[in-house]
Scaffold this motif. Structure first.
Motif, PDB file in Angstrom:
ATOM      1  N   GLU A  83       0.732   8.985 -20.840  1.00 20.16           N
ATOM      2  CA  GLU A  83       0.351   7.880 -20.475  1.00 20.16           C
ATOM      3  C   GLU A  83       0.398   7.830 -18.948  1.00 20.16           C
ATOM      4  OE1 GLU A  83       4.658   7.800 -21.532  1.00 20.16           O
ATOM      5  OE2 GLU A  83       3.065   8.129 -22.623  1.00 20.16           O
ATOM      6  N   GLU A  84       1.192   8.767 -18.315  1.00 23.93           N
ATOM      7  CA  GLU A  84       1.281   8.857 -16.907  1.00 23.93           C
ATOM      8  C   GLU A  84      -0.246   9.354 -16.183  1.00 23.93           C
ATOM      9  OE1 GLU A  84       5.770   9.778 -15.655  1.00 23.93           O
ATOM     10  OE2 GLU A  84       4.787  11.322 -16.638  1.00 23.93           O
ATOM     11  N   TYR A  85      -0.968   9.843 -16.790  1.00 23.56           N
ATOM     12  CA  TYR A  85      -2.280  10.236 -16.587  1.00 23.56           C
ATOM     13  C   TYR A  85      -3.069   9.061 -16.206  1.00 23.56           C
ATOM     14  CZ  TYR A  85      -1.290  15.162 -17.488  1.00 23.56           C
ATOM     15  OH  TYR A  85      -0.989  16.596 -17.379  1.00 23.56           O
ATOM     16  N   ALA A  86      -3.158   8.003 -17.285  1.00 17.91           N
ATOM     17  CA  ALA A  86      -3.616   6.961 -17.030  1.00 17.91           C
ATOM     18  C   ALA A  86      -3.269   5.920 -16.277  1.00 17.91           C
ATOM     19  CB  ALA A  86      -3.775   6.137 -18.582  1.00 17.91           C
ATOM     20  N   LEU A  87      -1.800   6.049 -16.021  1.00 18.33           N
ATOM     21  CA  LEU A  87      -1.094   5.117 -14.885  1.00 18.33           C
ATOM     22  C   LEU A  87      -1.664   5.788 -13.412  1.00 18.33           C
ATOM     23  CD1 LEU A  87       0.959   3.152 -14.205  1.00 18.33           C
ATOM     24  CD2 LEU A  87       2.665   4.800 -14.288  1.00 18.33           C
ATOM     25  N   LEU A  88      -1.725   7.043 -13.369  1.00 19.01           N
ATOM     26  CA  LEU A  88      -2.193   7.512 -12.018  1.00 19.01           C
ATOM     27  C   LEU A  88      -3.616   7.065 -11.668  1.00 19.01           C
ATOM     28  CD1 LEU A  88      -2.072   9.307  -9.697  1.00 19.01           C
ATOM     29  CD2 LEU A  88      -2.752  11.261 -11.076  1.00 19.01           C
ATOM     30  N   GLU A  89      -4.381   6.957 -12.633  1.00 20.55           N
ATOM     31  CA  GLU A  89      -5.812   6.600 -12.415  1.00 20.55           C
ATOM     32  C   GLU A  89      -5.932   5.070 -11.979  1.00 20.55           C
ATOM     33  OE1 GLU A  89      -8.512   7.193 -15.866  1.00 20.55           O
ATOM     34  OE2 GLU A  89      -7.964   9.487 -15.724  1.00 20.55           O
ATOM     35  N   GLU A  90      -5.027   4.319 -12.932  1.00 19.69           N
ATOM     36  CA  GLU A  90      -4.794   2.875 -12.559  1.00 19.69           C
ATOM     37  C   GLU A  90      -4.389   2.643 -11.030  1.00 19.69           C
ATOM     38  OE1 GLU A  90      -2.458   0.725 -15.366  1.00 19.69           O
ATOM     39  OE2 GLU A  90      -3.500   1.636 -16.736  1.00 19.69           O
ATOM     40  N   ARG A  91      -3.222   3.537 -10.749  1.00 25.42           N
ATOM     41  CA  ARG A  91      -2.740   3.330  -9.350  1.00 25.42           C
ATOM     42  C   ARG A  91      -3.778   3.993  -8.205  1.00 25.42           C
ATOM     43  NH1 ARG A  91      -0.005   0.874 -11.892  1.00 25.42           N
ATOM     44  NH2 ARG A  91       2.416   0.766 -11.912  1.00 25.42           N
ATOM     45  N   GLN A  92      -4.407   4.688  -8.629  1.00 27.91           N
ATOM     46  CA  GLN A  92      -5.589   5.279  -7.575  1.00 27.91           C
ATOM     47  C   GLN A  92      -6.686   4.260  -7.156  1.00 27.91           C
ATOM     48  OE1 GLN A  92      -6.458   8.948  -9.533  1.00 27.91           O
ATOM     49  NE2 GLN A  92      -5.527  10.255  -7.941  1.00 27.91           N
ATOM     50  N   MET A 130       0.765  -0.944  -0.030  1.00 27.83           N
ATOM     51  CA  MET A 130       0.071  -0.033  -0.017  1.00 27.83           C
ATOM     52  C   MET A 130       0.830   1.278  -0.046  1.00 27.83           C
ATOM     53  SD  MET A 130      -3.156  -1.242   2.496  1.00 27.83           S
ATOM     54  CE  MET A 130      -3.708   0.288   3.019  1.00 27.83           C
ATOM     55  N   GLN A 131       1.868   1.256   0.782  1.00 24.16           N
ATOM     56  CA  GLN A 131       3.068   2.409   0.733  1.00 24.16           C
ATOM     57  C   GLN A 131       3.371   2.548  -0.698  1.00 24.16           C
ATOM     58  OE1 GLN A 131       5.275   1.450   3.833  1.00 24.16           O
ATOM     59  NE2 GLN A 131       3.880   2.096   5.507  1.00 24.16           N
ATOM     60  N   VAL A 132       3.720   1.638  -1.197  1.00 19.02           N
ATOM     61  CA  VAL A 132       4.469   1.671  -2.622  1.00 19.02           C
ATOM     62  C   VAL A 132       3.651   2.470  -3.504  1.00 19.02           C
ATOM     63  CG1 VAL A 132       5.477   0.484  -4.678  1.00 19.02           C
ATOM     64  CG2 VAL A 132       6.157  -0.097  -2.074  1.00 19.02           C
ATOM     65  N   VAL A 133       2.302   1.926  -3.548  1.00 19.04           N
ATOM     66  CA  VAL A 133       1.532   2.521  -4.624  1.00 19.04           C
ATOM     67  C   VAL A 133       1.058   4.013  -3.993  1.00 19.04           C
ATOM     68  CG1 VAL A 133      -1.227   2.406  -4.947  1.00 19.04           C
ATOM     69  CG2 VAL A 133       0.106   0.317  -4.688  1.00 19.04           C
ATOM     70  N   ALA A 134       0.852   4.295  -2.911  1.00 22.78           N
ATOM     71  CA  ALA A 134       0.868   5.637  -2.218  1.00 22.78           C
ATOM     72  C   ALA A 134       2.075   6.481  -2.854  1.00 22.78           C
ATOM     73  CB  ALA A 134       0.873   5.536  -0.708  1.00 22.78           C
ATOM     74  N   ARG A 156       1.878   9.623  -5.372  1.00 21.12           N
ATOM     75  CA  ARG A 156       2.555  10.984  -5.063  1.00 21.12           C
ATOM     76  C   ARG A 156       3.317  11.643  -6.198  1.00 21.12           C
ATOM     77  NH1 ARG A 156       2.544   8.725   0.224  1.00 21.12           N
ATOM     78  NH2 ARG A 156       4.688   8.103  -0.249  1.00 21.12           N
ATOM     79  N   ALA A 157       4.200  10.539  -6.651  1.00 13.49           N
ATOM     80  CA  ALA A 157       5.079  10.919  -7.768  1.00 13.49           C
ATOM     81  C   ALA A 157       4.442  11.412  -9.027  1.00 13.49           C
ATOM     82  CB  ALA A 157       6.306   9.950  -7.831  1.00 13.49           C
ATOM     83  N   LEU A 158       3.626  10.603  -9.327  1.00 15.77           N
ATOM     84  CA  LEU A 158       2.697  10.804 -10.530  1.00 15.77           C
ATOM     85  C   LEU A 158       1.914  12.159 -10.453  1.00 15.77           C
ATOM     86  CD1 LEU A 158       1.458   7.607 -11.155  1.00 15.77           C
ATOM     87  CD2 LEU A 158       2.976   8.630 -12.844  1.00 15.77           C
ATOM     88  N   GLY A 170       3.840  19.907 -14.731  1.00 12.89           N
ATOM     89  CA  GLY A 170       3.875  19.964 -16.138  1.00 12.89           C
ATOM     90  C   GLY A 170       4.748  19.003 -16.756  1.00 12.89           C
ATOM     91  N   GLU A 171       5.314  18.000 -16.013  1.00  7.04           N
ATOM     92  CA  GLU A 171       6.284  17.183 -16.666  1.00  7.04           C
ATOM     93  C   GLU A 171       5.805  15.685 -16.801  1.00  7.04           C
ATOM     94  OE1 GLU A 171       8.916  17.079 -13.256  1.00  7.04           O
ATOM     95  OE2 GLU A 171       9.704  18.970 -13.426  1.00  7.04           O
ATOM     96  N   ALA A 172       4.711  15.436 -16.625  1.00  5.50           N
ATOM     97  CA  ALA A 172       3.963  14.221 -16.918  1.00  5.50           C
ATOM     98  C   ALA A 172       3.914  13.851 -18.429  1.00  5.50           C
ATOM     99  CB  ALA A 172       2.646  13.868 -16.191  1.00  5.50           C
ATOM    100  N   GLU A 173       4.043  12.678 -18.837  1.00  5.50           N
ATOM    101  CA  GLU A 173       3.868  12.190 -20.267  1.00  5.50           C
ATOM    102  C   GLU A 173       2.344  11.715 -20.281  1.00  5.50           C
ATOM    103  OE1 GLU A 173       6.008  12.174 -22.562  1.00  5.50           O
ATOM    104  OE2 GLU A 173       7.399  13.155 -21.233  1.00  5.50           O
TER     105      GLU A 173
END
Length: 56
Positions: free
Chosen positions: A23-32, A1-5, A9-11, A18-21
């Motif tokens: 695909e990182e937006y989709a990755l953030l949704e998956e991680r959430q 859980m801590q790794v996902v959190a 935070r990093a994403l 403004g540094e996100a690619e």
């Protein structure tokens, strides 16, 4: 859980800076979603099996 959190935070930081690619937006949704699922599973075990305090 801590790794996902930490990944969330990093994403979020990358997005805010403004540094996100794209695909990182989709990755953030998956991680959430993963964090929500992990928390729900932990909370269920904490109440039903292990008698642990709720994870916050």
């Amino acid at each position: 859980m801590q790794v996902v959190a930490a990944e969330i935070r990093a994403l979020q930081e990358a997005i805010q800076n403004g540094e996100a690619e794209p695909e990182e937006y989709a990755l953030l949704e998956e991680r959430q979603r993963a964090a929500e699922n992990l928390k729900a599973a932990y909370d269920k075990l904490a109440v039903n099996v292990l008698n642990l305090p709720r994870y916050e």
